[in-house]
Each structure stands twice: as structure tokens, then as C-alpha cells.
Design an enzyme around this catalytic site. Structure first.
Site, PDB file in Angstrom:
ATOM      1  N   GLU A 125       4.699   8.204  -3.688  1.00 25.04           N
ATOM      2  CA  GLU A 125       5.418   7.758  -2.490  1.00 25.04           C
ATOM      3  C   GLU A 125       6.600   6.861  -2.838  1.00 25.04           C
ATOM      4  O   GLU A 125       7.133   6.175  -1.970  1.00 25.04           O
ATOM      5  CB  GLU A 125       4.461   7.026  -1.539  1.00 25.04           C
ATOM      6  CG  GLU A 125       3.415   7.930  -0.922  1.00 25.04           C
ATOM      7  CD  GLU A 125       2.566   7.210   0.118  1.00 25.04           C
ATOM      8  OE1 GLU A 125       2.848   6.027   0.402  1.00 25.04           O
ATOM      9  OE2 GLU A 125       1.629   7.830   0.635  1.00 25.04           O
ATOM     10  N   GLU A 143       0.891  -1.151   0.000  1.00 23.13           N
ATOM     11  CA  GLU A 143       0.000   0.000   0.000  1.00 23.13           C
ATOM     12  C   GLU A 143       0.938   1.213   0.000  1.00 23.13           C
ATOM     13  O   GLU A 143       1.152   1.850   1.018  1.00 23.13           O
ATOM     14  CB  GLU A 143      -0.919  -0.023   1.224  1.00 23.13           C
ATOM     15  CG  GLU A 143      -2.190   0.782   1.026  1.00 23.13           C
ATOM     16  CD  GLU A 143      -1.958   2.278   1.094  1.00 23.13           C
ATOM     17  OE1 GLU A 143      -1.423   2.841   0.105  1.00 23.13           O
ATOM     18  OE2 GLU A 143      -2.301   2.872   2.110  1.00 23.13           O
TER      19      GLU A 143
END
Length: 580
Positions: free
Chosen positions: A152, A143
Site C-alpha cells: 500500500e 496501519e
């Protein structure tokens, strides 16, 4: 104890605050999206279904199910995998306070002997008998996504894990991701990116040419597209599939460009790209978690609530005119961490990767998107214009106290004899210099790069200020009422103000409204139990620190009474105060 630098919203100065050593970590966790994700039932259910399916596929091949969970957070996905029948999990979490919490949570839930929490970045994890991982995994659960999917650092993390930590054949949850885009014309959204010409009674304010041609900032603009009304934009393309990432195959961490040709639905100025993504949890795409905006869901179907993953908008480097029925190419460029877009004619489109746009004019460094929107809000500026007409005259000495404001230009056009404006930084001063020069006002309006308490009579030509004005707006303000710094500035300037000095604004009012949110309260609400797993340790970590004492313990344990209603901690999370 540690000292934390904080900008004082009242004075604009940097103050050093003494805090507990764990304060910063706790604040980072409280402000993060961990709790949001735990409350995102749609996300959790889809992950759980995908994990069950992946473990089943591995078991049907007669293999042990060894899981690598990158970015484990609370350890929730690892516990799901073990419940689904996985044999062992390596759970990686780089943020130490979160890794410590995950280790406690998996232990409390009875999985301590089957989960190893590794407090490292995934690219630093070692493999071998004495390494962090004693064997390679064959199920990769991650995730690592943000609003634009890859922000990210998902791509480098995937590439490293697939090469160094996974077996030759692996299952991935999620299995693939798809990024969507739609080209639109929208004056409202475009006004968040460019300073637009503004026609007022006194004059037309023109932006500098270099600001008009500046490609702006490459940073994505997070937004809940569901909150846009249909009248806020005109679609110029269908919803386009820009590119897909298959996590069950080798992911390549490298700059790439993706070309999508489309037929224009309408004629107009292509300005903005609306974008979102979906993730398929299984190879057959029967389990999909979608970020699409609410207006794309069928009417009876409820729209999943989530505030940690939203949709986003990208601004094109410049407006491009398109003609209804014409062919145009949308080009998505990406590197390891971000995506940016361009439009070209099919005859000149190619796959060469372009450099990420960077601000050349200084405005996108000085102003955020909301500030651009304020400066382009013409009805708002008309109100300031009407107010200035009432207080200024040919003998007025006017001083503006606001960061990056066009009020000084309005004050000059309203007839003030002398106009001064304070700017907080050299970058802001240079930006305002360009704007004044473009509008032939550089020699008329005087910029002082000083704080209010440093202004002297010499700066003002030995004249007293007869009109002190401000929007007010300050770049250091985090909340609306921080702009009451204008009040502090007025006090600091008192020696330079005439006895009959007129203030604009003259007063401020603070309004509050008690409301009960349908969903938003979840971002600060205790989770307790998530999909059958006890994550209350996480709740304790994100509790706001209060003064110790019996009163605190009683309120946390039993709640408090408001108008004869007992408000438990859970109820208090729903009962919020909005300051208007």
C-alpha cells in the site's frame, strides 16, 4: 446521478448503469477491509497496548505526546492514543468518505477538540502555523500494511513523514516489522502459475516453450496458508527471516535486495515461496501481532481470525533443483510496493536488484491463478474427455464456447470432423494460437474472435454445428453462476445449430446450503463498539442499500421471522447462504 460501467455477466458486454452519486464510494467502503479490521480483536488489542507503551515512553521524557496517525480510517487508533494520554492527534485519511466518517466518529466519542482529521495523502500534508499540521509529531502510528506488508506504499509514506512531519526523535507504533519466507515444492501451488503438460487418453497436451520459460506475474497471491494441508507442499528450507523494517529509524524508500543463505532440508524442485510477516508494537518485542499460519501456533493457543491480512505465496521465475544438505541463496528483491524472489547458488549470489518479473507469454495476462488451477486439474479434464467420447463422431461439427479452453483439442482428438472455438479477445486468441501451434493443431482447429451473436454461416463453412460444448468458463464471470452465460450463447447461436445439436453441458443445477459461520460473517457484520469506542457511524456507511419503505425500516429495526425465529440484523449477518 452517475453512470457506472459494468460487465454484464450474462452477455459479456459492457452496460452502463445509473447509480446514486454516493453509490461507488459506499460500495468501495463495503468491499474494503475496514470492517474486517474493526472485528480483528487481536490486532486492536496489540495496537492499543503498543500505543499505551509509546505514549508512556514520551511522557516519561517530559514531552507532550503529539500523534501522527497515517491512514486513520475510522479514527480508532487516534482515539486509543488520546485515551492513553496523548495530548493531540493529527489523523490523515486520503479517502474522503472515510475521512468524513472519522471526523464524525471522533466527535461522537468526545475527542473532536483533540483530533484534526486531514483529508489528504500524507505526502501532501503541510507543516507550519497555517499548515495542516501546526507542529511536528513525536509518535507515529500507522496501519499502511497489506498482505505483503509494503503493497500500500508504506515505505514512501514512512520516509516522507519521518523527514517532514516528525520531530528528531519519535516513537513508532508498530515499532518494527519482520518478513518471513519458506521455500517449498508444491505441484498444487505450482499449477496455479504454469500450464503443465497433461497426459490424456487421446494425446499429451504440451504448453508452448515461451510459457514454460515465462517468469509469470510479479503480483502476490493472497492465500490463507492455514487452509493448505501438510500434503500440499514439501518444505525445502527452514522458516527464514528475509528482512526487517525498523519504523523508529529513518526508512529508505528505494529498491533493495536481501540475500538469505540456507541449507536445504530435502531434495526437490524449489517452486514456491510461502511468506508472512509479524509486527512488534514495542522496542522490546513483547507485544507482537503475527500473521503466521495456523499450523505454527501451539495446539492449545487459539488462532486469531483475520481476513484483511493473510499470508501469501510467491512463484519463483523457474523451478530450481536443490539437494538435501546443499547451500542455496534465497534473494528477496523489493521496490516501494512489492517483493519478488529468486534462488541462486552462493557463488553467484549478489545484492544487485533484479527487474520485477513480467509476463512474456500472454497466459498470465489472460488467465488468473484459479484458471491455471482449473486447466491443470487432470481429474477434471478426464471427465470432459469421457463426456466428449460419448457425443462426438467423425461427422461432428463442434463449436466450443469458453474462454481459453483446451476442450477444442480434446474434441479434435475424440474424432470431430471440424472444430471451432470462440475467443473473446485478441490477446486470448493469440495465446490459444500458440498452444495450438505447439500441439500441431493450428491448421485443424479454427479460432473465431467473435461474440456468439456475431457468428455467421460463412464462419462455419456453411455447415451447421452438431455439437456445442463448453466448460463453461468466461473471463467476465465474477461468481460461479455467471458462467450460465453459456445458456445465453446457445440462444444467440441457435440459427447456426443443427436440429439434433448435442449440448455439453446439457443442464445446470444450483444448490444452496444455509450455514452459520464461526468467523467469516464478521466481514459484513455491524461492529457498533470497538475496544470501547462507538464506531456505529461506520456501520451505517457500509449497509447495503435497499429500497426505501416501511418494510425496510421494520426489518432493519426489529429483524424478520424465519421459521418462528426472530433474526435481528446481527443474527442475519451470521446466517448466510452458500451457493454450491
Amino acid at each position: 446521478m452517475v453512470f457506472c460501467g459494468r460487465v454484464n455477466p450474462i452477455t459479456g458486454s459492457l452496460d452502463w448503469i445509473e447509480e446514486d452519486e454516493s453509490y461507488d464510494y459506499h460500495q468501495e467502503i463495503a468491499r474494503s477491509s475496514y470492517a474486517d479490521m474493526l472485528h480483528d480483536k487481536d490486532r486492536n488489542e496489540k495496537y492499543y497496548q503498543g500505543i499505551r507503551a509509546a505514549v508512556k515512553r514520551v511522557k516519561e521524557r517530559g514531552e507532550e505526546a503529539i500523534v501522527l496517525d497515517i491512514g486513520t480510517g475510522t479514527g480508532l487508533l487516534s482515539m486509543m492514543a488520546l485515551t492513553a494520554g496523548a495530548d493531540y492527534c493529527f489523523a490523515i485519511e486520503v479517502f474522503k468518505p472515510m475521512a468524513d466518517a472519522a471526523a464524525q466518529i471522533v466527535k461522537v466519542n468526545g475527542f473532536g477538540d483533540k483530533v484534526k482529521v486531514i483529508n489528504k495523502h500524507s505526502t501532501e500534508v503541510t507543516l507550519g502555523p497555517d499548515g495542516d499540521m501546526t507542529r511536528r509529531a513525536n509518535i507515529l502510528i500507522t496501519e499502511l500494511f497489506d498482505t505483503e506488508l509494503i503493497g500500500e506504499g508504506a515505505l514512501p509514506s514512512y520516509e516522507h513523514a519521518q523527514h517532514n512531519l516528525m520531530q528528531d526523535r519519535w516513537e513508532a507504533v508498530p515499532h518494527r516489522a519482520t518478513i518471513y519466507a519458506q521455500v517449498v515444492e508444491s505441484r498444487r501451488l505450482w499449477s496455479w502459475n504454469k500450464l503443465l503438460p497433461m497426459q490424456l487418453d487421446f494425446r499429451t497436451i504440451q504448453p508452448p516453450p515461451e510459457m514454460q520459460s515465462c517468469p509469470g506475474s510479479s503480483s502476490v497471491c493472497d492465500v490463507q496458508l492455514s487452509q493448505l494441508s501438510p500434503g500440499d507442499f514439501t518444505p525445502l528450507s527452514d522458516i527464514l527471516v528475509v528482512f526487517r523494517l525498523d519504523f523508529s529509524k529513518q526508512v529508505r524508500s528505494a529498491a533493495e535486495s536481501h540475500i538469505v543463505q540456507f541449507t536445504s532440508l530435502d531434495s526437490g524442485a524449489a517452486q514456491v515461496i510461502l511468506s508472512w510477516w509479524d509486527i512488534d508494537m514495542d522496542p522490546e518485542a513483547t507485544i507482537t501481532c503475527s500473521m503466521k499460519p495456523g499450523w505454527l501456533y501451539p495446539a492449545p493457543q487459539p488462532v486469531p481470525w483475520r481476513d484483511h491480512w493473510m499470508q501469501c505465496i510467491y512463484f519463483l521465475p523457474e523451478e530450481k533443483e536443490v539437494t538435501q544438505g546443499g547451500e542455496t541463496c534465497l534473494i528477496a528483491h523489493q521496490d516501494d510496493y512489492c517483493v519478488w524472489y529468486d534462488l541462486r547458488n552462493p557463488s553467484v549470489a549478489n545484492t544487485s536488484s533484479a527487474e520485477s518479473p513480467a509476463c512474456r507469454c500472454g497466459a498470465h495476462i489472460t488467465w488468473n491463478r484459479a484458471r491455471f488451477g482449473e486447466l491443470n486439474d487432470q481429474p477434471r479434464m478426464f471427465k470432459y474427455q469421457d463426456a466428449l467420447k460419448k457425443i462426438l463422431n467423425p461427422s461432428s461439427v463442434c463449436l466450443c464456447v469458453s474462454d481459453g479452453s483446451i476442450l477444442p483439442m480434446l474434441a479434435h482428438s475424440a474424432g470431430a470432423a471440424q472444430v471451432f472455438t470462440l475467443e473473446s479477445s485478441s490477446v486470448a486468441q493469440q495465446l490459444m494460437d500458440k498452444i495450438l501451434e505447439t500441439n500441431n493443431l493450428k491448421d485443424t482447429i479454427h479460432i473465431l474472435q467473435k461474440s456468439p451473436n456475431k457468428v455467421t454461416a460463412d464462419d462455419l463453412g456453411d455447415r451447421k454445428v452438431t455439437s456445442l460444448i463448453g466448460e463453461p468458463f468466461f473471463t467476465t464471470s465474477l461468481l460461479p453462476w455467471h458462467n450460465l452465460r453459456f445458456w445465453y450463447s446457445r440462444t444467440s447461436l441457435s440459427e447456426n445449430l443443427a436440429k439434433d445439436c448435442v449440448m455439453l453441458p446439457i443442464s445446470a443445477s444450483l444448490y444452496v446450503l444455509a450455514v452459520e459461520f464461526k468467523d467469516l460473517w464478521r466481514i459484513r457484520s455491524p461492529c457498533g463498539n470497538c475496544e470501547g469506542f462507538d464506531v456505529s457511524i461506520m456501520d451505517k456507511m457500509i449497509k447495503i442499500k435497499r429500497k426505501k419503505g416501511k418494510r425496510k425500516e421494520k426489518s432493519e429495526k426489529h429483524g424478520i421471522y424465519v421459521k418462528n425465529e426472530l433474526l435481528t440484523p446481527e443474527k442475519m449477518a451470521k446466517k448466510c447462504i452458500i451457493v454450491l
